[in-house]
Design a protein around this motif. Structure first.
Motif, mmCIF file in Angstrom:
data_model
loop_
_atom_site.group_PDB
_atom_site.id
_atom_site.type_symbol
_atom_site.label_atom_id
_atom_site.label_comp_id
_atom_site.label_asym_id
_atom_site.label_seq_id
_atom_site.Cartn_x
_atom_site.Cartn_y
_atom_site.Cartn_z
ATOM 1 N N PHE A 4 0.845 -1.188 0.000
ATOM 2 C CA PHE A 4 0.000 0.000 0.000
ATOM 3 C C PHE A 4 0.880 1.237 0.000
ATOM 4 O O PHE A 4 1.956 1.258 0.584
ATOM 5 N N ALA A 5 0.409 2.301 -0.619
ATOM 6 C CA ALA A 5 1.202 3.525 -0.751
ATOM 7 C C ALA A 5 1.028 4.476 0.430
ATOM 8 O O ALA A 5 1.947 5.226 0.759
ATOM 9 N N ALA A 49 1.428 8.601 6.079
ATOM 10 C CA ALA A 49 0.561 8.174 7.182
ATOM 11 C C ALA A 49 -0.292 9.356 7.640
ATOM 12 O O ALA A 49 0.208 10.466 7.797
ATOM 13 N N PHE A 50 -1.577 9.075 7.866
ATOM 14 C CA PHE A 50 -2.537 10.132 8.172
ATOM 15 C C PHE A 50 -3.488 9.691 9.272
ATOM 16 O O PHE A 50 -3.735 8.501 9.473
#
Length: 133
Positions: A4-5, A49-50
């Motif tokens: 996953f990006a 990352a969020f």
């Protein structure tokens, strides 16, 4: 298999305005996107990352973050002690000092956000944890 990006974790708050102020003013996370009822913050450099904080649609159903469906959101940093001092200076309720966990070989401390989510600030003190990059 491709990796996953990016990664986004969403938390839900009955009073999202208080949570938004906490993440913007106390933790000083950069706002990546304001969707009206949900704000998404960048939690790690590089846009990978969020954390999304959204208006809840119902009250919390479980107080134990370690129960199924619960969450502990961990921020990883090499300078746990500086984060502890910074948050203490802003009046955040914290333990007296970061703690060492022999079981997990991490230095860490916990705090709660305005919606009651358990947050952890942690450093992996072990050579088998991957370096960010």
């Amino acid at each position: 298999m491709p990796r996953f990006a990016q990664q986004v974790t969403f938390l839900y708050a009955e009073d999202p305005e208080a949570s938004w102020r906490f993440y913007e003013e106390v933790l000083e996370l950069p706002l990546a996107q304001d969707q009206g009822t949900c704000r998404i913050y960048e939690t790690a450099e590089g846009g990978r990352a969020f954390l999304g904080v959204c208006r809840a649609r119902a009250p919390r159903s479980e107080e134990n973050p370690r129960a199924e469906g619960g969450v502990v959101f961990t921020f990883v940093t090499p300078d746990v002690e500086a984060w502890h001092a910074r948050l203490a200076a802003k009046g955040v309720a914290l333990p007296p000092a970061p703690q060492w966990s022999e079981a997990y070989r991490v230095t860490h401390f916990f705090l709660r956000d305005p919606a009651g989510y358990l947050l952890e600030v942690q450093r992996f003190d072990r050579p088998d944890w991957p370096e960010p990059g």
